[in-house]
Design a protein around this motif. Sequence first.
Motif, PDB file in Angstrom:
ATOM      1  N   TRP A 209      36.202  32.489  40.123  1.00 37.72           N
ATOM      2  CA  TRP A 209      35.836  33.901  40.257  1.00 37.72           C
ATOM      3  C   TRP A 209      36.844  34.709  41.057  1.00 37.72           C
ATOM      4  CZ3 TRP A 209      32.769  34.189  36.517  1.00 37.72           C
ATOM      5  CH2 TRP A 209      31.766  33.256  36.277  1.00 37.72           C
ATOM      6  N   ASP A 210      37.492  34.096  42.056  1.00 34.66           N
ATOM      7  CA  ASP A 210      38.453  34.860  42.851  1.00 34.66           C
ATOM      8  C   ASP A 210      39.661  35.273  42.006  1.00 34.66           C
ATOM      9  OD1 ASP A 210      39.161  32.152  42.653  1.00 34.66           O
ATOM     10  OD2 ASP A 210      40.323  32.202  44.517  1.00 34.66           O
ATOM     11  N   LYS A 211      40.087  34.394  41.101  1.00 36.34           N
ATOM     12  CA  LYS A 211      41.229  34.736  40.244  1.00 36.34           C
ATOM     13  C   LYS A 211      40.821  35.737  39.164  1.00 36.34           C
ATOM     14  CE  LYS A 211      43.823  30.515  41.150  1.00 36.34           C
ATOM     15  NZ  LYS A 211      44.610  29.388  40.589  1.00 36.34           N
ATOM     16  N   ALA A 212      39.586  35.610  38.676  1.00 36.10           N
ATOM     17  CA  ALA A 212      39.094  36.616  37.731  1.00 36.10           C
ATOM     18  C   ALA A 212      39.024  37.984  38.409  1.00 36.10           C
ATOM     19  CB  ALA A 212      37.722  36.210  37.197  1.00 36.10           C
ATOM     20  N   LEU A 213      38.632  37.997  39.683  1.00 35.09           N
ATOM     21  CA  LEU A 213      38.515  39.257  40.414  1.00 35.09           C
ATOM     22  C   LEU A 213      39.869  39.936  40.589  1.00 35.09           C
ATOM     23  CD1 LEU A 213      37.030  41.371  42.104  1.00 35.09           C
ATOM     24  CD2 LEU A 213      37.203  39.813  44.071  1.00 35.09           C
ATOM     25  N   ARG A 214      40.904  39.181  40.894  1.00 32.80           N
ATOM     26  CA  ARG A 214      42.202  39.826  41.093  1.00 32.80           C
ATOM     27  C   ARG A 214      42.702  40.452  39.784  1.00 32.80           C
ATOM     28  NH1 ARG A 214      45.463  34.148  42.008  1.00 32.80           N
ATOM     29  NH2 ARG A 214      46.072  33.818  39.823  1.00 32.80           N
ATOM     30  N   CYS A 215      42.369  39.838  38.646  1.00 32.52           N
ATOM     31  CA  CYS A 215      42.717  40.449  37.356  1.00 32.52           C
ATOM     32  C   CYS A 215      41.904  41.718  37.143  1.00 32.52           C
ATOM     33  CB  CYS A 215      42.454  39.466  36.216  1.00 32.52           C
ATOM     34  SG  CYS A 215      43.459  37.965  36.279  1.00 32.52           S
ATOM     35  N   ALA A 216      40.612  41.658  37.469  1.00 30.76           N
ATOM     36  CA  ALA A 216      39.759  42.831  37.327  1.00 30.76           C
ATOM     37  C   ALA A 216      40.231  43.974  38.209  1.00 30.76           C
ATOM     38  CB  ALA A 216      38.310  42.464  37.663  1.00 30.76           C
ATOM     39  N   ASP A 217      40.696  43.639  39.404  1.00 27.77           N
ATOM     40  CA  ASP A 217      41.187  44.675  40.307  1.00 27.77           C
ATOM     41  C   ASP A 217      42.426  45.361  39.741  1.00 27.77           C
ATOM     42  OD1 ASP A 217      41.080  46.015  42.971  1.00 27.77           O
ATOM     43  OD2 ASP A 217      43.035  45.050  43.196  1.00 27.77           O
ATOM     44  N   ARG A 218      43.339  44.603  39.188  1.00 33.47           N
ATOM     45  CA  ARG A 218      44.519  45.214  38.563  1.00 33.47           C
ATOM     46  C   ARG A 218      44.120  46.104  37.382  1.00 33.47           C
ATOM     47  NH1 ARG A 218      49.480  44.026  40.348  1.00 33.47           N
ATOM     48  NH2 ARG A 218      49.858  42.078  41.483  1.00 33.47           N
ATOM     49  N   LEU A 219      43.124  45.665  36.631  1.00 29.93           N
ATOM     50  CA  LEU A 219      42.669  46.459  35.488  1.00 29.93           C
ATOM     51  C   LEU A 219      42.095  47.800  35.937  1.00 29.93           C
ATOM     52  CD1 LEU A 219      41.101  43.590  33.381  1.00 29.93           C
ATOM     53  CD2 LEU A 219      42.806  45.216  32.526  1.00 29.93           C
ATOM     54  N   VAL A 220      41.318  47.781  37.007  1.00 28.72           N
ATOM     55  CA  VAL A 220      40.752  49.035  37.500  1.00 28.72           C
ATOM     56  C   VAL A 220      41.847  49.947  38.041  1.00 28.72           C
ATOM     57  CG1 VAL A 220      39.201  50.073  39.208  1.00 28.72           C
ATOM     58  CG2 VAL A 220      38.489  48.024  37.954  1.00 28.72           C
TER      59      VAL A 220
END
Length: 281
Positions: A209-220
């Motif tokens: 989940w932490d790596k998924a979150l960093r991708c989500a943050d870049r997307l936002v």
Amino acid sequence: MDLRRQTAEWDALCTLPDDDIPLLRATLLIASDEYPDLDVAAYESICSGYERELAPTVEALDEPQAKLARINRYLFDELGFTGNQNDYYDPRNSYLNDVLDRKLGIPISLGVVQMELARRMGVPLEGVSFPGHFLVRLPVDGGLLVLDPYHKGRSIDAQELKLRARPHLGGNDIDDQQLLQILSPASHRAILTRMLRNLKGLYAERETWDKALRCADRLVRLDPNGADEVRDRGQLYARLGHGSAASRDLSRYLQLRPEADDVDAVRTALIDAGAATPRLN
């Protein structure tokens, strides 16, 4: 690269017009999430070395199609870049430093390398967010040459493209006009979005989940008003116990999409995130 500097550079890139976003550098910034000590300039210099080696033979050619054929021969035959058919879902296939080191990738990462070389050679190669697999296109003589980076730049005719699209369009046949719409060029922002979504999905499937979150943050950061990305980041914050951040994103999603089909589920998640947020009295 220093995290604060890296974030500032990403945020600056996100404000640029689509065509001005330096695609190779942006994808290397994404890779620095996985490799914090990544020397972005060193990998840019690898492509500069390819350019120096390739330029004399490409510059001797007149037609863009001939130039592209030479680029493809150099990239896929001489250097040996190819699609990773043994482990397609290895995240390393999406990180450009790994792609350049291992000469292995998936359609979109190989396409980025192919487009970067073409750009340096003055060849107007463009990405295509085709259903299923990313492709590239070159306008030629009033038509389009469509190529598959995953299969060593092989050209694809209209019939095969229609067959490839069918499973992703409800099994329906498409006509030539619909195919042309699907083959519209992808902006650099769209290419980065697709790459980050691929990675986010891979990590979510692995429950990393932490790596998924960093991708989500870049997307936002890439699209602050992208409702789905804001929601996904909020849900990932919630999974990781960051209640306040989750609440902000989920509330923002409800503002952006008040009529969305999942508003009830998001409201429930928002309540749960608020309950999980420590409160000081």
